[in-house]
Design a protein around this motif. Structure first.
Motif, PDB file in Angstrom:
ATOM      1  N   UNK A 108       0.856  -1.188   0.000  1.00 54.59           N
ATOM      2  CA  UNK A 108       0.000   0.000   0.000  1.00 54.59           C
ATOM      3  C   UNK A 108       0.893   1.240   0.000  1.00 54.59           C
ATOM      4  N   UNK A 109       1.484   1.541  -1.129  1.00 52.10           N
ATOM      5  CA  UNK A 109       2.467   2.617  -1.226  1.00 52.10           C
ATOM      6  C   UNK A 109       1.786   3.954  -1.491  1.00 52.10           C
ATOM      7  N   UNK A 110       2.431   5.065  -1.129  1.00 56.45           N
ATOM      8  CA  UNK A 110       1.877   6.387  -1.460  1.00 56.45           C
ATOM      9  C   UNK A 110       1.791   6.586  -2.969  1.00 56.45           C
ATOM     10  N   UNK A 111       0.700   7.174  -3.411  1.00 52.10           N
ATOM     11  CA  UNK A 111       0.537   7.569  -4.813  1.00 52.10           C
ATOM     12  C   UNK A 111      -0.700   8.467  -4.882  1.00 52.10           C
ATOM     13  N   UNK A 112      -0.789   9.350  -5.879  1.00 47.87           N
ATOM     14  CA  UNK A 112      -1.934  10.265  -5.947  1.00 47.87           C
ATOM     15  C   UNK A 112      -3.267   9.524  -6.009  1.00 47.87           C
ATOM     16  N   UNK A 113      -4.174   9.921  -5.149  1.00 42.62           N
ATOM     17  CA  UNK A 113      -5.572   9.474  -5.086  1.00 42.62           C
ATOM     18  C   UNK A 113      -5.720   8.051  -4.571  1.00 42.62           C
ATOM     19  N   UNK A 114      -5.053   7.078  -5.181  1.00 39.58           N
ATOM     20  CA  UNK A 114      -5.272   5.678  -4.819  1.00 39.58           C
ATOM     21  C   UNK A 114      -4.295   5.098  -3.830  1.00 39.58           C
ATOM     22  N   UNK A 115      -3.295   5.873  -3.389  1.00 42.78           N
ATOM     23  CA  UNK A 115      -2.262   5.328  -2.525  1.00 42.78           C
ATOM     24  C   UNK A 115      -2.520   5.544  -1.053  1.00 42.78           C
ATOM     25  N   UNK A 116      -1.546   5.117  -0.235  1.00 38.99           N
ATOM     26  CA  UNK A 116      -1.648   5.236   1.215  1.00 38.99           C
ATOM     27  C   UNK A 116      -0.346   5.797   1.770  1.00 38.99           C
ATOM     28  N   UNK A 117      -0.454   6.943   2.447  1.00 40.15           N
ATOM     29  CA  UNK A 117       0.742   7.608   2.967  1.00 40.15           C
ATOM     30  C   UNK A 117       1.369   6.845   4.126  1.00 40.15           C
ATOM     31  N   UNK A 118       0.553   6.142   4.925  1.00 40.55           N
ATOM     32  CA  UNK A 118       1.098   5.411   6.076  1.00 40.55           C
ATOM     33  C   UNK A 118       1.152   3.903   5.849  1.00 40.55           C
ATOM     34  N   UNK A 119       0.908   3.476   4.606  1.00 41.97           N
ATOM     35  CA  UNK A 119       1.023   2.059   4.279  1.00 41.97           C
ATOM     36  C   UNK A 119      -0.110   1.197   4.785  1.00 41.97           C
ATOM     37  N   UNK A 120      -1.218   1.820   5.203  1.00 41.55           N
ATOM     38  CA  UNK A 120      -2.346   1.044   5.720  1.00 41.55           C
ATOM     39  C   UNK A 120      -3.529   1.116   4.754  1.00 41.55           C
ATOM     40  N   UNK A 121      -4.332   0.040   4.697  1.00 42.89           N
ATOM     41  CA  UNK A 121      -5.505   0.052   3.821  1.00 42.89           C
ATOM     42  C   UNK A 121      -6.772   0.551   4.510  1.00 42.89           C
ATOM     43  N   UNK A 122      -6.675   0.985   5.763  1.00 43.13           N
ATOM     44  CA  UNK A 122      -7.859   1.246   6.596  1.00 43.13           C
ATOM     45  C   UNK A 122      -8.776   2.303   5.964  1.00 43.13           C
ATOM     46  N   UNK A 123     -10.022   1.898   5.694  1.00 43.14           N
ATOM     47  CA  UNK A 123     -11.016   2.771   5.073  1.00 43.14           C
ATOM     48  C   UNK A 123     -12.372   2.544   5.725  1.00 43.14           C
ATOM     49  N   UNK A 124     -13.022   3.627   6.139  1.00 41.04           N
ATOM     50  CA  UNK A 124     -14.379   3.559   6.676  1.00 41.04           C
ATOM     51  C   UNK A 124     -15.311   4.352   5.768  1.00 41.04           C
ATOM     52  N   UNK A 125     -16.504   3.825   5.530  1.00 41.41           N
ATOM     53  CA  UNK A 125     -17.467   4.547   4.700  1.00 41.41           C
ATOM     54  C   UNK A 125     -18.883   4.323   5.208  1.00 41.41           C
ATOM     55  N   UNK A 126     -19.704   5.368   5.085  1.00 44.54           N
ATOM     56  CA  UNK A 126     -21.136   5.317   5.363  1.00 44.54           C
ATOM     57  C   UNK A 126     -21.870   5.615   4.064  1.00 44.54           C
ATOM     58  N   UNK A 127     -22.842   4.783   3.728  1.00 48.08           N
ATOM     59  CA  UNK A 127     -23.608   4.974   2.499  1.00 48.08           C
ATOM     60  C   UNK A 127     -25.093   5.015   2.822  1.00 48.08           C
ATOM     61  N   UNK A 128     -25.763   6.056   2.336  1.00 45.18           N
ATOM     62  CA  UNK A 128     -27.211   6.200   2.482  1.00 45.18           C
ATOM     63  C   UNK A 128     -27.836   6.192   1.099  1.00 45.18           C
TER      64      UNK A 128
ATOM     65  N   UNK B 176      -4.551  14.037   4.025  1.00 44.70           N
ATOM     66  CA  UNK B 176      -3.330  13.708   3.288  1.00 44.70           C
ATOM     67  C   UNK B 176      -3.096  12.195   3.288  1.00 44.70           C
ATOM     68  N   UNK B 177      -4.152  11.450   2.998  1.00 41.46           N
ATOM     69  CA  UNK B 177      -4.063   9.991   3.090  1.00 41.46           C
ATOM     70  C   UNK B 177      -3.152   9.397   2.016  1.00 41.46           C
ATOM     71  N   UNK B 178      -3.038  10.075   0.860  1.00 44.95           N
ATOM     72  CA  UNK B 178      -2.256   9.492  -0.234  1.00 44.95           C
ATOM     73  C   UNK B 178      -0.815   9.990  -0.282  1.00 44.95           C
ATOM     74  N   UNK B 179      -0.475  10.928   0.634  1.00 42.78           N
ATOM     75  CA  UNK B 179       0.867  11.501   0.608  1.00 42.78           C
ATOM     76  C   UNK B 179       1.015  12.638  -0.378  1.00 42.78           C
ATOM     77  N   UNK B 180      -0.083  13.017  -1.043  1.00 42.61           N
ATOM     78  CA  UNK B 180      -0.043  14.093  -2.032  1.00 42.61           C
ATOM     79  C   UNK B 180      -1.099  15.153  -1.734  1.00 42.61           C
ATOM     80  N   UNK B 181      -1.549  15.204  -0.471  1.00 39.40           N
ATOM     81  CA  UNK B 181      -2.408  16.285  -0.019  1.00 39.40           C
ATOM     82  C   UNK B 181      -3.904  16.039  -0.097  1.00 39.40           C
TER      83      UNK B 181
END
Length: 368
Positions: free
Chosen positions: A288-308, A346-351
């Motif tokens: 899980x490397x840093x990259x614009x939009x799809x990457x991870x700055x801290x190397x973790x995949x952790x994602x939470x989402x709420x959908x209505x 700044x989850x992706x390392x690119x702001x």
């Protein structure tokens, strides 16, 4: 989208606020030979996003009634193209929420293997549904899958095929109890495969094991349908081939995905769905490397989402006189991400912040 996607949501698309005919599908569902108990569900889809045609869901099966220990039994064989597509409940990947989702919004960096293989494999299996009592049913299934040959996957519009060595076993066990207008299901399923490392077509393989638990409660009357689903997948990733090549930072990783949904449909016309999904796993800065939009700055995949989701079914009580079998669904879906790929900001390392991926998705589904 809350924020624009540099370069566009997809090739030839704007960076935000897209209107697109997302997909058009042709279905066949019914008997192939009623006397033999042979039937099929086959779907082909044109994607307005990729502007291509591909095979979609497919399940060709033989079913036959019998008795076992004096109890009613339905058993059969299946030939299908996705683990879980044969299932009877709305808890697991093939039939779980979201039932319709945007094909242009960004998604988390990680997903479980059992979901990723849908449409990319073919397999055969056997299943049985035993009525232990008039109110209690035990369902079992076992399938063996293979990756599509690469040339065939391109011919079917889903290439490139995932490179997995050998057969992929899938097993399913579920118990359902019904009473009055209610039903309750609890079950488990699992899948194991041996994928080649990224970019490899032969040699040593990794080991991926998905083990899951699911449950569903439904209360259904003529005026109301309440449904509650829960699904949890634990994935064990053994990188015995990828780690020596420097593709992963760890020799093994784990990934967990929990989904919980509640839906209410009133008068067969007005629906609301609320769903929570969380993806979490250990840090792996190469996987899980840093990259614009799809990457991870801290190397973790952790994602939470709420959908209505809000739904309106104008023809559930009968279509117009000129097309009485017409059915339609108008919907608005709002997805909010408190965290995305490990962080809120700044989850992706690119702001980019997690909230920049919040998505408002509206559409109309028509069937006839």
């Amino acid at each position: 989208m809350h924020d624009k996607i540099p370069g566009g949501l997809r090739p030839s698309f704007k960076s935000n606020d897209v209107v697109v005919p997302q997909q058009t599908s042709l279905f066949y569902g019914g008997a192939l030979d009623a006397q033999l108990g042979l039937g099929a569900f086959i779907q082909a889809t044109y994607s307005g996003v990729s502007k291509s045609v591909h095979w979609d869901g497919m399940d060709i099966r033989f079913a036959h009634p019998a008795t076992l220990f004096g109890k009613p039994l339905f058993y059969g064989l299946t030939f299908n193209n996705a683990p879980t597509i044969t299932d009877l409940w709305n808890t697991i990947p093939a039939w779980g929420f979201p039932y319709i989702h945007s094909n242009v919004q960004p998604g988390p960096v990680a997903d479980d293997q059992i979901d990723a293989l849908g449409g990319e494999v073919y397999g055969i299996g056997a299943y049985g549904a035993l009525n232990i009592t008039p109110s209690d049913m035990l369902y079992t299934e076992a399938d063996l899958y293979k990756s599509l040959p690469n040339h065939l996957s391109y011919a079917l519009g889903v290439g490139p095929a995932p490179r997995v060595n050998g057969v992929i076993p899938y097993v399913r066990l579920a118990f359902q109890h019904t009473w009055a207008n209610n039903s309750f299901e609890v079950g488990s399923y699992a899948l194991f495969d041996r994928p080649y490392p990224s970019g490899r077509l032969n040699g040593p393989t990794d080991r991926i094991l998905d083990v899951a638990a699911d449950s569903q409660f439904q209360y259904i009357t003529a005026k109301q349908a309440l449904s509650i689903q829960a699904n949890f997948v634990h994935e064990t990733q053994d990188w015995r081939a990828s780690y020596p090549l420097g593709i992963t930072a760890n020799p093994s990783d784990t990934l967990d995905i929990l989904t919980f949904s509640v839906s209410e449909l009133l008068f067969q016309k007005y629906g609301v769905i609320e769903s929570f999904r969380t993806v979490y796993g250990n840090a792996d800065p190469l996987l899980y490397a840093p990259s614009p939009i799809g990457g991870s700055a801290n190397g973790k995949p952790d994602t939470n989402s709420w959908t209505t989701e809000l739904d309106y079914y104008p023809f559930n009580n009968g279509g117009p006189k000129w097309l009485p079998w017409l059915n339609a669904k108008l919907f608005v879906t709002d997805t909010v991400y408190p965290t995305f790929n490990g962080l809120a900001h700044n989850y992706d390392g690119f702001g980019r912040s997690a909230g920049a991926n919040d998505t408002l998705f509206a559409g109309m589904w028509v069937a006839f």
